[in-house]
Design an enzyme around this catalytic site. Structure first.
Site, PDB file in Angstrom:
ATOM      1  N   HIS A 108       0.793  -1.228   0.000  1.00 46.43           N
ATOM      2  CA  HIS A 108       0.000   0.000   0.000  1.00 46.43           C
ATOM      3  C   HIS A 108       0.832   1.288   0.000  1.00 46.43           C
ATOM      4  O   HIS A 108       0.756   2.112  -0.908  1.00 46.43           O
ATOM      5  CB  HIS A 108      -0.907   0.025   1.244  1.00 46.43           C
TER       6      HIS A 108
HETATM    7  C1  BDR Z   1      -3.050   0.498   5.340  1.00 48.11           C
HETATM    8  O1  BDR Z   1      -3.205  -0.057   6.654  1.00 48.11           O
HETATM    9  C2  BDR Z   1      -1.980  -0.537   7.135  1.00 48.11           C
HETATM   10  O2  BDR Z   1      -2.133  -1.861   7.532  1.00 48.11           O
HETATM   11  C3  BDR Z   1      -0.971  -0.373   6.042  1.00 48.11           C
HETATM   12  O3  BDR Z   1       0.268   0.050   6.575  1.00 48.11           O
HETATM   13  C4  BDR Z   1      -1.572   0.661   5.126  1.00 48.11           C
HETATM   14  O4  BDR Z   1      -1.191   1.962   5.502  1.00 48.11           O
HETATM   15  C5  BDR Z   1      -3.744  -0.404   4.351  1.00 48.11           C
HETATM   16  O5  BDR Z   1      -5.117  -0.515   4.636  1.00 48.11           O
END
Ligand code: BDR
Ligand code: CA
Length: 312
Positions: free
Chosen positions: A242
């Site tokens: 992400h």
């Molecule tokens: C987001 O949530 C976290 O688990 C990850 O780091 C990312 O920023 C994805 O939904």
């Protein structure tokens, strides 16, 4: 000239890779500081993990500040089931020895924005928006000084990853997200709609390891570990990566495509708490407040990321 950025983050393996990408890209981004927030794991671990990542990159000079340890109006929800108990599970790294800065992250945000020429500092939130919203509440004069906010959070066509309706970062602190989206600052959003297209397939993880460097080995171990949960959930042949999308967009904006739309945050409903209600089809007359990404050149993204990590 490199764009001045502050990375606001809750590391998290994908946050960690985002920080490494930024530190490896000095031509495009200058990291003024890193502000840690509670999210994936509690604040004591996110500020520690941010320092571990700076040391891994050989950048003990980067200033790391601890910020808010809980959302503005709610109890903290964490995600050890995704990231492991440390937030950086997958490989064991030494405890950091570089210091945590004395001040609070929110004060650092306020002072930095007041001290820099107006609209020359971009904020890069990679976790819940608590620190950013707290700074805006405490010092409303800084809002107009922000050049842009480029954040990872939300979802529209992909809907939720933590509930059927909501993405984790927005779900954890929806009041903070609501304030930020209502602030008037230009916002670019990297939602699950794009991050679910940049998958850590086996050849891509192998390419990190093939760099033959410590950073390559560590990133391969992290990306091997985290979001395996999501692979099972979505049936993809790799897990989403992400947060590096935020930095990749600043380094190479042509990788991503999206629409400038209205985005509102649900704060009232228990069922859809933290939903990013994006008016993708323009069916309301609500003012456009964010560029919501939907497309990405995934191979271009991984070429950029792997090439930049090779520098560290
Ligand atoms: C987001 O949530 C976290 O688990 C990850 O780091 C990312 O920023 C994805 O939904
Ligand atoms: Ca994150």
């Amino acid at each position: 000239m490199a764009r001045k950025i502050i990375i606001d983050t809750d590391p998290g393996q994908d946050d960690a890779v985002a920080i490494l990408l930024a530190l490896a890209s000095p031509e495009e981004v200058e990291v003024l500081g890193i502000t840690a927030v509670a999210g994936n794991v509690p604040l004591a671990l996110t500020q520690r993990n941010a320092r571990i990542v700076c040391e891994l990159a050989g950048r003990r000079d980067i200033r790391v500040f601890a910020g808010c340890d809980a959302p503005l109006e709610r109890a903290l929800v964490t995600a050890e089931y995704v990231h492991g108990n440390t937030g950086l599970d997958g490989i064991t790294l030494p405890e950091p020895t570089m210091p945590l800065q004395d001040g609070h992250a929110v004060d650092f945000l306020i002072e930095t924005l007041r001290g820099a020429p107006s609209e020359t500092v971009t904020l890069c939130p990679l976790g819940p928006l608590t620190n950013i919203a707290a700074a805006f509440r405490r010092a409303p004069d800084i809002v107009a000084r922000v050049q842009e906010i480029v954040l990872m959070g939300g979802a529209y066509f992909e809907v939720g990853n933590v509930t059927p309706a909501a993405e984790f970062n927005i779900y954890v602190d929806p009041e903070a997200a609501r304030d930020v989206f209502a602030s008037g600052v230009p916002i670019t959003v990297m939602p699950l709609d794009v991050t679910h297209k940049v998958l850590t397939t086996r050849p891509r993880i192998d390419a990190f390891r093939a760099l033959g460097t410590e950073v390559g080995e560590v990133v391969a171990s992290w990306t091997d570990f985290f979001e395996r949960f999501d692979m099972a959930k979505y049936g993809h042949d790799g897990a989403p990566l992400h947060d590096p999308c935020v930095i990749a967009h600043l380094v190479r904006p042509g990788l991503f495509g999206g629409r400038h739309v209205n985005v509102e945050i649900e704060t009232q409903s228990d069922l859809t708490r933290g939903m990013t209600v994006a008016d993708w089809w323009g069916v309301t007359d609500r003012a456009r407040n964010a560029t919501f990404m939907g497309e990405v050149d995934a191979d271009g993204f991984y070429d950029l990321l792997t090439g930049r990590l090779a520098r560290l």
